[in-house]
Design a protein around this motif. Structure first.
Motif: not given
Length: 392
Positions: A248-249, A281-282, A294, A298
């Motif tokens: 996830q970013a 990220g990440s 997400t 995150l």
């Protein structure tokens, strides 16, 4: 001309010299180099170009540390250096920007032993981070080159300024590669076309729309999907040869100088890009419920980034991204000809290093297809991965 030209087509059956499965960074470089070499190329993707892990936002090109030097680190060093020229040529050819900059990397040193280790790496870099034309340092500093980048509280014992690291804009590079492919008459790109099965003995690919295609050679570069396509081609294995790792970013909008170095701290990346964008990220998730959603993981990464770089404290989030990255069993890329199928090669498993090495790996895979050698670290070969997965 090449091994690919030795294929046998059925009467009336269309065929290509090279079928590339996957429109991410691995597949695009492979298709481009092959087409430039005169192959007829079909590039197919089940969804769209850049729909998988390659279509993310981060774009950090981070070298391995210069200690305990080995073939893997040497290959990556050469690839990271040559990528600069490859991208410059691609940009000149297409008029597209890939968002590339050798911006360097800052690594905070929060504890005394971190500084001691970094000083050792600094000495190591003097002997291994160099070529006949260029030298890159792993510099240990007492203070950040720019105040607040990173936060002073994060670097109680100074920080490292790695001058080798770089960054690019992943989607911009993919767009440039696609633009270059679209100028070549011997290339076709088919999006929304999934491969259901590869039949190496027949040189045949079967697609999910009921059609099929003969090929001289096939390169499987479909990221996580590659592991499923590969399974029927492999001998019995005791362990999975690869797995999906979720990442996830986020993209933030902030008044940050795009020339600032990337910040890397305990798995956190903060990557300044052009146009006032900063990528954060990440995560690395081995288990997950939804590969494309997400969540709070995150949020934690973003909060950590705001503390690490106070200029981001009020920066709005303009995009949240999640996707699956392909990790081969040994964490190394899995590339080259399948030992049991002379007309099938792999370009997958890069996990976090694909953008920095895909061009170099593609050249080696194509060299092998054309009858030459595969000059990559032994740990990258398909045979090594099969052995680690417990090939009978």
């Amino acid at each position: 001309m090449t091994d690919a030209d030795s294929r046998v087509k059925a009467a009336g059956q269309p065929g290509v010299d090279l079928l590339v499965v996957g429109g991410g960074i691995m597949g695009l470089w492979t298709a481009l180099f092959a087409a430039r070499d005169g192959f007829s190329v079909r590039l197919v993707d089940r969804k769209a170009i850049g729909a998988g892990a390659s279509g993310g936002v981060l774009g950090a090109l981070m070298p391995h540390l210069p200690d305990r030097w080995n073939a893997k680190k040497a290959f990556q060093l050469a690839a990271l250096i040559s990528l600069e020229t490859e991208i410059a040529e691609l940009e000149a050819e297409t008029g597209f920007s890939a968002g590339y900059r050798r911006s360097g990397r800052l690594i905070p040193l929060p504890k005394p032993h971190n500084r001691d280790i970094a000083l050792g790496h600094s000495r190591d870099a003097l002997s291994v981070w160099n070529t006949p034309d260029r030298t890159f340092s792993f510099e240990v500093l007492d203070a950040a080159p720019v105040a607040g980048w990173p936060a002073e509280a994060a670097m109680a014992h100074g920080l490292v300024h790695d001058h080798l690291a770089a960054r690019l804009a992943p989607r911009s590079l993919l767009a440039a590669l696609r633009a270059a492919l679209e100028t070549l008459p011997n290339v076709t790109i088919a999006e929304g076309v999934g491969v259901e099965a590869i039949e190496p003995a027949a040189g045949l690919a079967r697609f999910d729309d009921g059609t099929s295609l003969r090929f001289g050679h096939c390169v499987l570069a479909a990221g996580v999907e590659t592991f499923g396509l590969l399974a029927p081609l492999n001998p019995p294995l005791t362990k999975p040869i690869g797995a999906a790792v979720k990442g996830q970013a986020a993209l933030l909008k902030a008044a940050v100088d795009p020339a600032l170095p990337v910040i890397f701290a305990d798995g956190l990346y903060i990557v300044p890009h052009e146009n006032g964008l900063v990528a954060i990220g990440s995560t690395s998730e081995n288990s997950f419920a939804d590969p494309l959603a997400t969540d709070g993981l995150l949020d934690t990464v973003i909060d950590k980034a705001r503390r690490m770089a106070p200029v981001l404290a009020e920066a709005p989030v303009v995009e949240r991204w999640a996707g699956l990255r392909p990790k081969a069993i040994g964490r190394e890329p899995m590339v080259g000809r399948h030992p049991d199928h002379v007309n099938v090669s792999l370009m997958t498993g890069g996990f976090k290093v694909s953008f920095g090495m895909a061009h170099a790996l593609a050249r080696q895979v194509l060299n092998e297809i054309k009858g030459g050698t595969l000059d990559v670290p032994p740990s990258f070969t398909v045979a090594t991965h099969l052995e680690e997965a417990g090939r009978d």
